[in-house]
Design a protein around this motif. Structure first.
Motif, PDB file in Angstrom:
ATOM      1  N   ARG A 121       0.839  -1.204   0.000  1.00 51.02           N
ATOM      2  CA  ARG A 121       0.000   0.000   0.000  1.00 51.02           C
ATOM      3  C   ARG A 121       0.871   1.250   0.000  1.00 51.02           C
ATOM      4  O   ARG A 121       0.608   2.201  -0.717  1.00 51.02           O
ATOM      5  CB  ARG A 121      -0.927  -0.024   1.220  1.00 51.02           C
ATOM      6  CG  ARG A 121      -1.925   1.103   1.246  1.00 51.02           C
ATOM      7  CD  ARG A 121      -3.022   0.876   0.209  1.00 51.02           C
ATOM      8  NE  ARG A 121      -4.012   1.914   0.335  1.00 51.02           N
ATOM      9  CZ  ARG A 121      -4.404   2.702  -0.652  1.00 51.02           C
ATOM     10  NH1 ARG A 121      -3.924   2.542  -1.856  1.00 51.02           N
ATOM     11  NH2 ARG A 121      -5.300   3.629  -0.449  1.00 51.02           N
ATOM     12  N   ARG A 122       1.939   1.238   0.807  1.00 50.81           N
ATOM     13  CA  ARG A 122       2.856   2.386   0.864  1.00 50.81           C
ATOM     14  C   ARG A 122       3.483   2.615  -0.513  1.00 50.81           C
ATOM     15  O   ARG A 122       3.542   3.743  -0.989  1.00 50.81           O
ATOM     16  CB  ARG A 122       3.925   2.141   1.925  1.00 50.81           C
ATOM     17  CG  ARG A 122       4.903   3.288   2.079  1.00 50.81           C
ATOM     18  CD  ARG A 122       5.861   3.043   3.228  1.00 50.81           C
ATOM     19  NE  ARG A 122       5.192   2.957   4.496  1.00 50.81           N
ATOM     20  CZ  ARG A 122       4.883   4.008   5.262  1.00 50.81           C
ATOM     21  NH1 ARG A 122       5.186   5.219   4.857  1.00 50.81           N
ATOM     22  NH2 ARG A 122       4.274   3.839   6.415  1.00 50.81           N
ATOM     23  N   ASP A 123       3.921   1.551  -1.169  1.00 58.26           N
ATOM     24  CA  ASP A 123       4.512   1.667  -2.507  1.00 58.26           C
ATOM     25  C   ASP A 123       3.496   2.230  -3.495  1.00 58.26           C
ATOM     26  O   ASP A 123       3.840   3.047  -4.353  1.00 58.26           O
ATOM     27  CB  ASP A 123       5.025   0.319  -3.012  1.00 58.26           C
ATOM     28  CG  ASP A 123       6.276  -0.149  -2.283  1.00 58.26           C
ATOM     29  OD1 ASP A 123       6.892   0.655  -1.548  1.00 58.26           O
ATOM     30  OD2 ASP A 123       6.639  -1.322  -2.447  1.00 58.26           O
ATOM     31  N   ASP A 124       2.255   1.776  -3.388  1.00 56.27           N
ATOM     32  CA  ASP A 124       1.194   2.244  -4.272  1.00 56.27           C
ATOM     33  C   ASP A 124       0.968   3.746  -4.092  1.00 56.27           C
ATOM     34  O   ASP A 124       0.838   4.490  -5.063  1.00 56.27           O
ATOM     35  CB  ASP A 124      -0.089   1.452  -3.966  1.00 56.27           C
ATOM     36  CG  ASP A 124      -1.218   1.767  -4.927  1.00 56.27           C
ATOM     37  OD1 ASP A 124      -0.966   1.803  -6.149  1.00 56.27           O
ATOM     38  OD2 ASP A 124      -2.351   1.959  -4.455  1.00 56.27           O
ATOM     39  N   ILE A 125       0.933   4.210  -2.851  1.00 51.73           N
ATOM     40  CA  ILE A 125       0.712   5.627  -2.570  1.00 51.73           C
ATOM     41  C   ILE A 125       1.922   6.439  -3.021  1.00 51.73           C
ATOM     42  O   ILE A 125       1.776   7.519  -3.599  1.00 51.73           O
ATOM     43  CB  ILE A 125       0.405   5.850  -1.075  1.00 51.73           C
ATOM     44  CG1 ILE A 125      -0.898   5.140  -0.702  1.00 51.73           C
ATOM     45  CG2 ILE A 125       0.309   7.346  -0.761  1.00 51.73           C
ATOM     46  CD1 ILE A 125      -1.164   5.049   0.780  1.00 51.73           C
ATOM     47  N   GLU A 126       3.131   5.907  -2.792  1.00 50.41           N
ATOM     48  CA  GLU A 126       4.328   6.615  -3.238  1.00 50.41           C
ATOM     49  C   GLU A 126       4.359   6.740  -4.760  1.00 50.41           C
ATOM     50  O   GLU A 126       4.788   7.753  -5.300  1.00 50.41           O
ATOM     51  CB  GLU A 126       5.588   5.929  -2.714  1.00 50.41           C
ATOM     52  CG  GLU A 126       5.785   6.165  -1.238  1.00 50.41           C
ATOM     53  CD  GLU A 126       7.053   5.544  -0.680  1.00 50.41           C
ATOM     54  OE1 GLU A 126       7.860   4.992  -1.468  1.00 50.41           O
ATOM     55  OE2 GLU A 126       7.239   5.632   0.536  1.00 50.41           O
ATOM     56  N   GLN A 172       1.684   6.955  -6.656  1.00 48.82           N
ATOM     57  CA  GLN A 172       0.721   8.020  -6.939  1.00 48.82           C
ATOM     58  C   GLN A 172       1.385   9.387  -6.774  1.00 48.82           C
ATOM     59  O   GLN A 172       1.225  10.273  -7.606  1.00 48.82           O
ATOM     60  CB  GLN A 172      -0.472   7.949  -5.983  1.00 48.82           C
ATOM     61  CG  GLN A 172      -1.502   6.932  -6.316  1.00 48.82           C
ATOM     62  CD  GLN A 172      -2.272   7.306  -7.558  1.00 48.82           C
ATOM     63  OE1 GLN A 172      -2.291   6.549  -8.500  1.00 48.82           O
ATOM     64  NE2 GLN A 172      -2.895   8.444  -7.594  1.00 48.82           N
ATOM     65  N   PHE A 173       2.129   9.542  -5.687  1.00 44.29           N
ATOM     66  CA  PHE A 173       2.807  10.813  -5.410  1.00 44.29           C
ATOM     67  C   PHE A 173       3.790  11.139  -6.527  1.00 44.29           C
ATOM     68  O   PHE A 173       3.804  12.251  -7.052  1.00 44.29           O
ATOM     69  CB  PHE A 173       3.529  10.741  -4.059  1.00 44.29           C
ATOM     70  CG  PHE A 173       4.234  12.016  -3.699  1.00 44.29           C
ATOM     71  CD1 PHE A 173       3.545  13.038  -3.074  1.00 44.29           C
ATOM     72  CD2 PHE A 173       5.580  12.200  -3.985  1.00 44.29           C
ATOM     73  CE1 PHE A 173       4.177  14.229  -2.741  1.00 44.29           C
ATOM     74  CE2 PHE A 173       6.228  13.374  -3.659  1.00 44.29           C
ATOM     75  CZ  PHE A 173       5.523  14.395  -3.035  1.00 44.29           C
ATOM     76  N   LYS A 174       4.609  10.158  -6.906  1.00 44.48           N
ATOM     77  CA  LYS A 174       5.599  10.381  -7.971  1.00 44.48           C
ATOM     78  C   LYS A 174       4.926  10.725  -9.293  1.00 44.48           C
ATOM     79  O   LYS A 174       5.425  11.564 -10.043  1.00 44.48           O
ATOM     80  CB  LYS A 174       6.494   9.154  -8.134  1.00 44.48           C
ATOM     81  CG  LYS A 174       7.492   8.995  -7.021  1.00 44.48           C
ATOM     82  CD  LYS A 174       8.326   7.735  -7.203  1.00 44.48           C
ATOM     83  CE  LYS A 174       9.220   7.534  -6.001  1.00 44.48           C
ATOM     84  NZ  LYS A 174       9.921   6.261  -6.033  1.00 44.48           N
ATOM     85  N   ASP A 175       3.810  10.073  -9.582  1.00 44.19           N
ATOM     86  CA  ASP A 175       3.081  10.363 -10.816  1.00 44.19           C
ATOM     87  C   ASP A 175       2.579  11.812 -10.827  1.00 44.19           C
ATOM     88  O   ASP A 175       2.543  12.454 -11.883  1.00 44.19           O
ATOM     89  CB  ASP A 175       1.895   9.416 -11.003  1.00 44.19           C
ATOM     90  CG  ASP A 175       2.317   7.996 -11.365  1.00 44.19           C
ATOM     91  OD1 ASP A 175       3.511   7.778 -11.691  1.00 44.19           O
ATOM     92  OD2 ASP A 175       1.451   7.108 -11.322  1.00 44.19           O
ATOM     93  N   LEU A 176       2.182  12.316  -9.675  1.00 46.10           N
ATOM     94  CA  LEU A 176       1.681  13.686  -9.581  1.00 46.10           C
ATOM     95  C   LEU A 176       2.809  14.714  -9.521  1.00 46.10           C
ATOM     96  O   LEU A 176       2.640  15.853  -9.943  1.00 46.10           O
ATOM     97  CB  LEU A 176       0.779  13.838  -8.355  1.00 46.10           C
ATOM     98  CG  LEU A 176      -0.527  13.068  -8.401  1.00 46.10           C
ATOM     99  CD1 LEU A 176      -1.214  13.114  -7.046  1.00 46.10           C
ATOM    100  CD2 LEU A 176      -1.444  13.615  -9.480  1.00 46.10           C
ATOM    101  N   ASP A 177       3.961  14.316  -9.000  1.00 51.77           N
ATOM    102  CA  ASP A 177       5.112  15.209  -8.842  1.00 51.77           C
ATOM    103  C   ASP A 177       5.909  15.249 -10.148  1.00 51.77           C
ATOM    104  O   ASP A 177       7.035  14.776 -10.225  1.00 51.77           O
ATOM    105  CB  ASP A 177       5.972  14.736  -7.677  1.00 51.77           C
ATOM    106  CG  ASP A 177       7.135  15.673  -7.376  1.00 51.77           C
ATOM    107  OD1 ASP A 177       7.111  16.830  -7.841  1.00 51.77           O
ATOM    108  OD2 ASP A 177       8.072  15.234  -6.687  1.00 51.77           O
ATOM    109  N   LYS A 178       5.297  15.814 -11.174  1.00 57.10           N
ATOM    110  CA  LYS A 178       5.904  15.813 -12.502  1.00 57.10           C
ATOM    111  C   LYS A 178       7.235  16.575 -12.546  1.00 57.10           C
ATOM    112  O   LYS A 178       8.112  16.248 -13.322  1.00 57.10           O
ATOM    113  CB  LYS A 178       4.921  16.375 -13.526  1.00 57.10           C
ATOM    114  CG  LYS A 178       3.733  15.449 -13.735  1.00 57.10           C
ATOM    115  CD  LYS A 178       2.761  16.043 -14.724  1.00 57.10           C
ATOM    116  CE  LYS A 178       1.538  15.196 -14.992  1.00 57.10           C
ATOM    117  NZ  LYS A 178       1.101  14.264 -13.998  1.00 57.10           N
ATOM    118  N   ALA A 179       7.376  17.586 -11.715  1.00 57.49           N
ATOM    119  CA  ALA A 179       8.616  18.365 -11.675  1.00 57.49           C
ATOM    120  C   ALA A 179       9.684  17.682 -10.824  1.00 57.49           C
ATOM    121  O   ALA A 179      10.814  18.152 -10.752  1.00 57.49           O
ATOM    122  CB  ALA A 179       8.342  19.770 -11.142  1.00 57.49           C
TER     123      ALA A 179
END
Length: 80
Positions: free
Chosen positions: A12-17, A19-26
Protein backbone atom coordinates in the motif's frame (compact mmCIF):
# COMPACT_ATOMS: atom_id res chain seq x y z
CA UNK A 1 -7.08 -6.00 5.86
CA UNK A 2 -7.61 -2.95 8.09
CA UNK A 3 -5.22 -0.01 7.74
CA UNK A 4 -4.68 2.59 10.40
CA UNK A 5 -2.16 5.40 10.88
CA UNK A 6 0.36 3.15 12.61
CA UNK A 7 0.37 0.32 10.07
CA UNK A 8 0.39 0.53 6.32
CA UNK A 9 1.38 -2.51 4.31
CA UNK A 10 4.52 -2.17 2.22
CA UNK A 11 2.43 -2.78 -0.89
CA UNK A 12 0.00 0.00 0.00
CA UNK A 13 2.86 2.39 0.86
CA UNK A 14 4.51 1.67 -2.51
CA UNK A 15 1.19 2.24 -4.27
CA UNK A 16 0.71 5.63 -2.57
CA UNK A 17 4.33 6.61 -3.24
CA UNK A 18 3.80 5.79 -6.91
CA UNK A 19 0.72 8.02 -6.94
CA UNK A 20 2.81 10.81 -5.41
CA UNK A 21 5.60 10.38 -7.97
CA UNK A 22 3.08 10.36 -10.82
CA UNK A 23 1.68 13.69 -9.58
CA UNK A 24 5.11 15.21 -8.84
CA UNK A 25 5.90 15.81 -12.50
CA UNK A 26 8.62 18.37 -11.67
CA UNK A 27 10.24 15.81 -9.34
CA UNK A 28 10.52 18.42 -6.56
CA UNK A 29 9.52 16.12 -3.72
CA UNK A 30 6.36 18.04 -2.99
CA UNK A 31 3.12 18.97 -4.72
CA UNK A 32 1.89 22.48 -5.21
CA UNK A 33 -1.55 23.00 -3.78
CA UNK A 34 -2.91 24.09 -7.17
CA UNK A 35 -1.72 20.79 -8.71
CA UNK A 36 -3.42 18.76 -6.02
CA UNK A 37 -6.62 20.82 -6.10
CA UNK A 38 -7.10 20.05 -9.79
CA UNK A 39 -6.58 16.33 -9.13
CA UNK A 40 -9.11 16.26 -6.27
CA UNK A 41 -11.67 18.22 -8.29
CA UNK A 42 -11.28 15.87 -11.25
CA UNK A 43 -10.85 12.52 -9.48
CA UNK A 44 -12.95 12.98 -6.33
CA UNK A 45 -15.74 15.19 -7.64
CA UNK A 46 -14.97 17.91 -5.10
CA UNK A 47 -15.41 21.57 -5.80
CA UNK A 48 -12.37 23.82 -5.57
CA UNK A 49 -13.12 25.31 -2.10
CA UNK A 50 -13.64 21.80 -0.65
CA UNK A 51 -10.38 20.58 -2.18
CA UNK A 52 -8.41 23.61 -0.93
CA UNK A 53 -9.83 23.23 2.57
CA UNK A 54 -8.99 19.53 2.67
CA UNK A 55 -5.44 20.10 1.43
CA UNK A 56 -4.93 22.90 3.93
CA UNK A 57 -5.91 20.50 6.73
CA UNK A 58 -3.13 18.12 5.65
CA UNK A 59 -0.45 20.78 5.01
CA UNK A 60 0.90 20.18 8.50
CA UNK A 61 3.90 22.50 8.22
CA UNK A 62 1.80 25.17 6.40
CA UNK A 63 4.42 25.66 3.69
CA UNK A 64 1.86 25.86 0.89
CA UNK A 65 2.73 22.49 -0.59
CA UNK A 66 2.15 18.84 0.23
CA UNK A 67 5.21 16.68 0.81
CA UNK A 68 5.24 12.89 0.53
CA UNK A 69 4.41 12.26 4.21
CA UNK A 70 1.53 14.75 4.15
CA UNK A 71 0.29 13.20 0.90
CA UNK A 72 0.43 9.70 2.37
CA UNK A 73 -1.60 10.78 5.41
CA UNK A 74 -4.15 12.54 3.21
CA UNK A 75 -4.44 9.62 0.76
CA UNK A 76 -5.01 7.11 3.56
CA UNK A 77 -7.70 9.32 5.14
CA UNK A 78 -9.46 9.74 1.80
CA UNK A 79 -9.12 6.26 0.35
CA UNK A 80 -8.04 4.12 3.32
Amino acid sequence: MHHDDTYVSAYRRDDIEKQFKDLDKANRGDLEIAELVSVLVKECAMDEPQARSLIDDFDVNKDGSIDKDEFMTMWLKLFG
